[in-house]
Write an enzyme that holds these catalytic residues in place. Sequence first.
Site, PDB file in Angstrom:
ATOM      1  N   ARG A 129      -0.169  12.736  -0.612  1.00  0.00           N
ATOM      2  CA  ARG A 129      -1.332  13.205  -0.731  1.00  0.00           C
ATOM      3  C   ARG A 129      -0.938  14.972  -0.483  1.00  0.00           C
ATOM      4  O   ARG A 129       0.210  14.950   0.185  1.00  0.00           O
ATOM      5  CB  ARG A 129      -2.480  13.075   0.175  1.00  0.00           C
ATOM      6  CG  ARG A 129      -1.878  12.772   1.593  1.00  0.00           C
ATOM      7  CD  ARG A 129      -3.301  12.159   2.206  1.00  0.00           C
ATOM      8  NE  ARG A 129      -2.730  11.750   3.640  1.00  0.00           N
ATOM      9  CZ  ARG A 129      -1.990  10.883   3.992  1.00  0.00           C
ATOM     10  NH1 ARG A 129      -1.374   9.889   3.133  1.00  0.00           N
ATOM     11  NH2 ARG A 129      -1.453  10.717   5.511  1.00  0.00           N
ATOM     12  N   SER A 171     -13.581   3.640  -5.867  1.00  0.00           N
ATOM     13  CA  SER A 171     -12.203   3.913  -5.755  1.00  0.00           C
ATOM     14  C   SER A 171     -11.995   3.835  -4.261  1.00  0.00           C
ATOM     15  O   SER A 171     -10.716   3.310  -3.972  1.00  0.00           O
ATOM     16  CB  SER A 171     -12.009   5.666  -6.150  1.00  0.00           C
ATOM     17  OG  SER A 171     -12.124   5.766  -7.445  1.00  0.00           O
ATOM     18  N   HIS A 188       0.972  -1.108  -0.169  1.00  0.00           N
ATOM     19  CA  HIS A 188      -0.004  -0.038  -0.156  1.00  0.00           C
ATOM     20  C   HIS A 188       0.797   1.124  -0.089  1.00  0.00           C
ATOM     21  O   HIS A 188       2.006   1.170   0.612  1.00  0.00           O
ATOM     22  CB  HIS A 188      -1.000   0.003   1.240  1.00  0.00           C
ATOM     23  CG  HIS A 188      -1.524   1.296   1.657  1.00  0.00           C
ATOM     24  ND1 HIS A 188      -0.914   2.185   2.434  1.00  0.00           N
ATOM     25  CD2 HIS A 188      -2.579   2.126   1.170  1.00  0.00           C
ATOM     26  CE1 HIS A 188      -1.508   3.438   2.742  1.00  0.00           C
ATOM     27  NE2 HIS A 188      -2.461   3.288   1.802  1.00  0.00           N
TER      28      HIS A 188
END
Length: 306
Positions: A110, A267, A106
Site C-alpha cells: 500500500r 471487500s 495473506h
Amino acid sequence: MKDKFSQYIQTLQDQICKGLEDVDGVAKFRQDLWERPEGGGGRTRVIENGPEGSGVFEKGGVNISAVHGKLPDSMQKLFNVGEADFFACGLSLVIHPKSPMVPTVHANWRYFEMYDDHGNVINSWFGGGQDLTPYYLFEEDAIHFHHTCKTACDKHNPAFYPKYKKQCDDYFWNAHRNEARGIGGLFFDYCKQTSEMKMEDWYNFVTEVGNSFLEAYVPIVEKRKNLDYSPEQRTWQEIRRGRYVEFNLVHDKGTLFGLKTNGRIESILMSLPPRVQWHYDHQPVAGSAEEKLIRILENPVDWLLL
C-alpha cells in the site's frame, strides 16, 4: 508516485489472479467494480471453490483500491494530525485453501499520502508485507517462504529481512491468545523518505516484494494440494481459522482503517474464511502434529537457521 503505484497494483492483481487460477486449475475469479461515495473506488476479485467444490481454493480475494477525500476524525487521532485530505491505494489478498495441508496466505502492499490546504503532499509512506498461516507444519515450506522473502529484501538492504521479519512476528501476534497467527514473513509500515532511502527506492523495494509473492506461495500449493486429509484434520483447520478471524477483527490495522473510512464492507471482510469452528477450551492431543504447530506458534522461529 500515487499514479505509478496505482498502475503497478493493477498489473500485479492481474498477474497474481492468473497465477492462482493456474494452480487451482478449476475455479476462476469473479470481479466487482465499486465506488466509494467520498471519493475513489476499487476492483474486487474473489475466487470460491470450483464446480461441486472441486477447486483448490475454498475462498480467496485479491483486491485493489484507491480512495481519497477528507481524513476521518478517527484517523486524524490515529495519525495525530488535524484536518487533512488523504489518498490511499493498495492491493490486499487473502487465500484460504480447502485442504488443511495447504496454508492460508495473506499479503498487502500500500501507499498513502496526506495533503495541506493547497493540495501539497505533506506526508507519504509505503507499507505492506506477506505472511503464511499453515494448519499442518511442513518445515521445508516455511523455509522456502522465508527464503523468498529474504531474497527480495537482500536486493535492497541486507538489514531489511531480519528487521521486517521481526516486525511481522510482532504484528501478527494474537495477544489475547498469546500465540502467533502463523509463521510470519515480512511486515513493514511508514516507509518514508530519508537520506538513505528516497521514495523511489521504497517503491522499488515494495514492488520487489510484491513481485516475489507467487514465487513464495505457488510452489507450496503445488506440493501440498493433492495430499490426503481426514475429517478430523479438516476440523482442526476450521478451529485454527477461528484464530485467524479473531486476529482480523480484534487487531488488524487494515480492517480498522477500512471500517473507519467507509470502505466497502464486502471487500474488507473478504479476508474471513467461509467455514470456521470455535470449540470451548480445545486442546490438541499431546505429541500430535496439531500440538507441534501450537508449540511453534508460541515462540517465533528463525526459519533460515534450521
